[in-house]
Motif scaffolding. Sequence first.
Motif, PDB file in Angstrom:
ATOM      1  N   PRO A  45       0.842  -1.212   0.000  1.00 55.50           N
ATOM      2  CA  PRO A  45       0.000   0.000   0.000  1.00 55.50           C
ATOM      3  C   PRO A  45       0.870   1.253   0.000  1.00 55.50           C
ATOM      4  N   LEU A  46       0.431   2.266  -0.738  1.00 55.78           N
ATOM      5  CA  LEU A  46       1.223   3.486  -0.863  1.00 55.78           C
ATOM      6  C   LEU A  46       0.928   4.504   0.234  1.00 55.78           C
ATOM      7  N   GLY A  47      -0.260   4.432   0.817  1.00 63.06           N
ATOM      8  CA  GLY A  47      -0.647   5.451   1.777  1.00 63.06           C
ATOM      9  C   GLY A  47      -1.084   6.741   1.121  1.00 63.06           C
ATOM     10  N   VAL A  48      -1.203   6.728  -0.201  1.00 61.03           N
ATOM     11  CA  VAL A  48      -1.650   7.889  -0.968  1.00 61.03           C
ATOM     12  C   VAL A  48      -2.316   7.360  -2.232  1.00 61.03           C
ATOM     13  N   THR A  49      -3.297   8.082  -2.750  1.00 59.06           N
ATOM     14  CA  THR A  49      -3.972   7.690  -3.984  1.00 59.06           C
ATOM     15  C   THR A  49      -3.477   8.562  -5.123  1.00 59.06           C
ATOM     16  N   LEU A  50      -3.008   7.937  -6.189  1.00 61.25           N
ATOM     17  CA  LEU A  50      -2.524   8.646  -7.363  1.00 61.25           C
ATOM     18  C   LEU A  50      -3.599   8.653  -8.436  1.00 61.25           C
ATOM     19  N   THR A  51      -3.794   9.815  -9.060  1.00 62.89           N
ATOM     20  CA  THR A  51      -4.783   9.980 -10.117  1.00 62.89           C
ATOM     21  C   THR A  51      -4.116  10.623 -11.326  1.00 62.89           C
ATOM     22  N   ARG A  52      -4.921  10.941 -12.339  1.00 64.69           N
ATOM     23  CA  ARG A  52      -4.374  11.588 -13.539  1.00 64.69           C
ATOM     24  C   ARG A  52      -3.857  12.993 -13.235  1.00 64.69           C
ATOM     25  N   GLY A  53      -4.148  13.526 -12.055  1.00 66.11           N
ATOM     26  CA  GLY A  53      -3.664  14.846 -11.681  1.00 66.11           C
ATOM     27  C   GLY A  53      -2.337  14.832 -10.953  1.00 66.11           C
ATOM     28  N   ASP A  54      -1.708  13.653 -10.803  1.00 64.73           N
ATOM     29  CA  ASP A  54      -0.454  13.531 -10.052  1.00 64.73           C
ATOM     30  C   ASP A  54       0.685  13.094 -10.967  1.00 64.73           C
ATOM     31  N   ASP A  55       1.844  13.705 -10.781  1.00 68.27           N
ATOM     32  CA  ASP A  55       3.063  13.212 -11.421  1.00 68.27           C
ATOM     33  C   ASP A  55       3.603  12.035 -10.612  1.00 68.27           C
ATOM     34  N   PHE A  56       4.052  10.994 -11.300  1.00 72.05           N
ATOM     35  CA  PHE A  56       4.717   9.897 -10.596  1.00 72.05           C
ATOM     36  C   PHE A  56       5.625   9.146 -11.567  1.00 72.05           C
ATOM     37  N   ARG A  57       6.516   8.385 -10.982  1.00 72.76           N
ATOM     38  CA  ARG A  57       7.476   7.601 -11.763  1.00 72.76           C
ATOM     39  C   ARG A  57       7.717   6.285 -11.046  1.00 72.76           C
ATOM     40  N   LEU A  58       7.728   5.207 -11.811  1.00 73.07           N
ATOM     41  CA  LEU A  58       7.948   3.874 -11.276  1.00 73.07           C
ATOM     42  C   LEU A  58       9.085   3.216 -12.040  1.00 73.07           C
ATOM     43  N   GLU A  59      10.024   2.612 -11.295  1.00 74.89           N
ATOM     44  CA  GLU A  59      11.101   1.855 -11.901  1.00 74.89           C
ATOM     45  C   GLU A  59      11.211   0.500 -11.204  1.00 74.89           C
ATOM     46  N   PHE A  60      11.629  -0.514 -11.955  1.00 78.45           N
ATOM     47  CA  PHE A  60      11.890  -1.820 -11.370  1.00 78.45           C
ATOM     48  C   PHE A  60      12.695  -2.664 -12.353  1.00 78.45           C
ATOM     49  N   ASP A  61      13.265  -3.758 -11.834  1.00 81.90           N
ATOM     50  CA  ASP A  61      13.995  -4.722 -12.646  1.00 81.90           C
ATOM     51  C   ASP A  61      13.195  -6.006 -12.755  1.00 81.90           C
ATOM     52  N   LEU A  62      13.301  -6.656 -13.908  1.00 79.00           N
ATOM     53  CA  LEU A  62      12.613  -7.919 -14.142  1.00 79.00           C
ATOM     54  C   LEU A  62      13.525  -8.832 -14.956  1.00 79.00           C
ATOM     55  N   ARG A  63      13.687 -10.058 -14.457  1.00 78.06           N
ATOM     56  CA  ARG A  63      14.433 -11.065 -15.214  1.00 78.06           C
ATOM     57  C   ARG A  63      13.625 -12.377 -15.196  1.00 78.06           C
ATOM     58  N   LEU A  64      13.244 -12.867 -16.365  1.00 76.01           N
ATOM     59  CA  LEU A  64      12.487 -14.102 -16.465  1.00 76.01           C
ATOM     60  C   LEU A  64      13.433 -15.290 -16.591  1.00 76.01           C
ATOM     61  N   SER A  65      13.049 -16.390 -15.945  1.00 78.40           N
ATOM     62  CA  SER A  65      13.812 -17.635 -16.095  1.00 78.40           C
ATOM     63  C   SER A  65      13.047 -18.656 -16.926  1.00 78.40           C
ATOM     64  N   GLY A  66      11.779 -18.366 -17.207  1.00 82.06           N
ATOM     65  CA  GLY A  66      10.988 -19.227 -18.064  1.00 82.06           C
ATOM     66  C   GLY A  66       9.606 -18.636 -18.267  1.00 82.06           C
ATOM     67  N   ILE A  67       9.015 -18.855 -19.443  1.00 84.13           N
ATOM     68  CA  ILE A  67       7.664 -18.362 -19.698  1.00 84.13           C
ATOM     69  C   ILE A  67       7.024 -19.187 -20.808  1.00 84.13           C
ATOM     70  N   THR A  68       5.758 -19.573 -20.593  1.00 81.45           N
ATOM     71  CA  THR A  68       5.023 -20.380 -21.552  1.00 81.45           C
ATOM     72  C   THR A  68       3.621 -19.823 -21.706  1.00 81.45           C
ATOM     73  N   ALA A  69       3.260 -19.446 -22.927  1.00 79.03           N
ATOM     74  CA  ALA A  69       1.889 -19.033 -23.220  1.00 79.03           C
ATOM     75  C   ALA A  69       1.055 -20.263 -23.527  1.00 79.03           C
ATOM     76  N   GLY A  70      -0.257 -20.184 -23.249  1.00 80.00           N
ATOM     77  CA  GLY A  70      -1.147 -21.294 -23.548  1.00 80.00           C
ATOM     78  C   GLY A  70      -0.897 -22.509 -22.686  1.00 80.00           C
ATOM     79  N   ILE A  71      -0.509 -22.309 -21.428  1.00 78.20           N
ATOM     80  CA  ILE A  71      -0.215 -23.427 -20.531  1.00 78.20           C
ATOM     81  C   ILE A  71      -1.451 -24.280 -20.291  1.00 78.20           C
ATOM     82  N   ASP A  72      -2.614 -23.678 -20.376  1.00 76.84           N
ATOM     83  CA  ASP A  72      -3.876 -24.406 -20.271  1.00 76.84           C
ATOM     84  C   ASP A  72      -4.327 -24.759 -21.693  1.00 76.84           C
ATOM     85  N   PRO A  73      -4.416 -26.052 -22.036  1.00 76.17           N
ATOM     86  CA  PRO A  73      -4.783 -26.407 -23.422  1.00 76.17           C
ATOM     87  C   PRO A  73      -6.157 -25.912 -23.835  1.00 76.17           C
TER      88      PRO A  73
END
Length: 342
Positions: A78-106
């Motif tokens: 939780p942020l403790g604040v609500t962001l709307t279209r009237g607020d400036d904000f910036r989000l950064e993060f890192d992501l590294r995948l080790s595996g990914i499969t689409a259509g895992i459910d036949p």
Amino acid sequence: MSAKIKYGIGRTALAAGLAILGAIAAGAAVLVEDFSSNPLLRGWQVAGCTNLFHWNAAAQNLEVVWDSRQSNSFFYRPLGVTLTRGDDFRLEFDLRLSGITAGIDPDKPYTFEIAVGLTALRNITNENFFRGTGINSMYGPRDLVELDYFPEAGAVSATIAPTIVYSNNRFDYSHNFPLEMAVGDLFHVEMGYTASNRVLRTRILRNGQPYSTSTNGFLHDIVITNAFDFAVDALAVSSYNDGQQSPMFGGSVFAEGVVDNFLLYTLPWPEGRLVLRQTESGWAVEFQSRAGWRHLLQRSHDLLEWLDVSAPVDGTGEIIRLTDETTGSNIRAFYRVKTQRP
């Protein structure tokens, strides 16, 4: 000190014994998370299938499984604040995948998204929230600003999609394809929203280099041209259930990877990076200022206590310089810029 490689705040050491940490905004909701200690002891929570998320203490990151066959599951703060279209904000993060499969459910052979971004807390507890339904008065998602990734499946190319879902279940998105988040590569995501022109701009680095389908290194912007609003108050890694989709186009996904180095700030930030320069009498920081905001240079030797070392300067929108003339150039210290309303 941790030996982890960081992006965002604190990522650039500029001289022996010196580092520039970036900027802070007085009164801003600022969140920095590098998973160097147990996040569940510092405000993070888990909902849904708790076994999809695991804090790796040795690697200092968050291990994640996105499995659309499971119920909606979130690792969130939780942020403790609500962001709307009237607020400036910036989000950064890192992501590294080790595996990914689409259509895992036949029975759902098409693609489906994995997601990281901002959400509304009520989405986390809403049993009728189904991300894959699109515009749907009963089950459709609301109040999201997130990065979605759809792995390739059939005729659909791998797609990176910054997405806004408004409070009325309407969508704005930027589909960037073919753009694969290849297994093993490190992706650093930067999403910045500017309220004055209502633009969400996203940049991705792959192994430290700009990664996009365009020549400028950015994904396609989302420009809000309607009167719709969003309201988000939590940061979340989201594993969405694939229920309630159209049976003709049902998709599913299973992915594993790690998320790390979150940075969220919610008030105007200097454009571009701060530059530290040596002067005859000490050190100075240069950056593009923000009109209507006041900037002040601060110095610390331990990252705990901060000393004002320049006079406050009102931003003009142009490049300005804040100079520390209280000490010589042969020091070991950290610098940051404090930004606040006059």
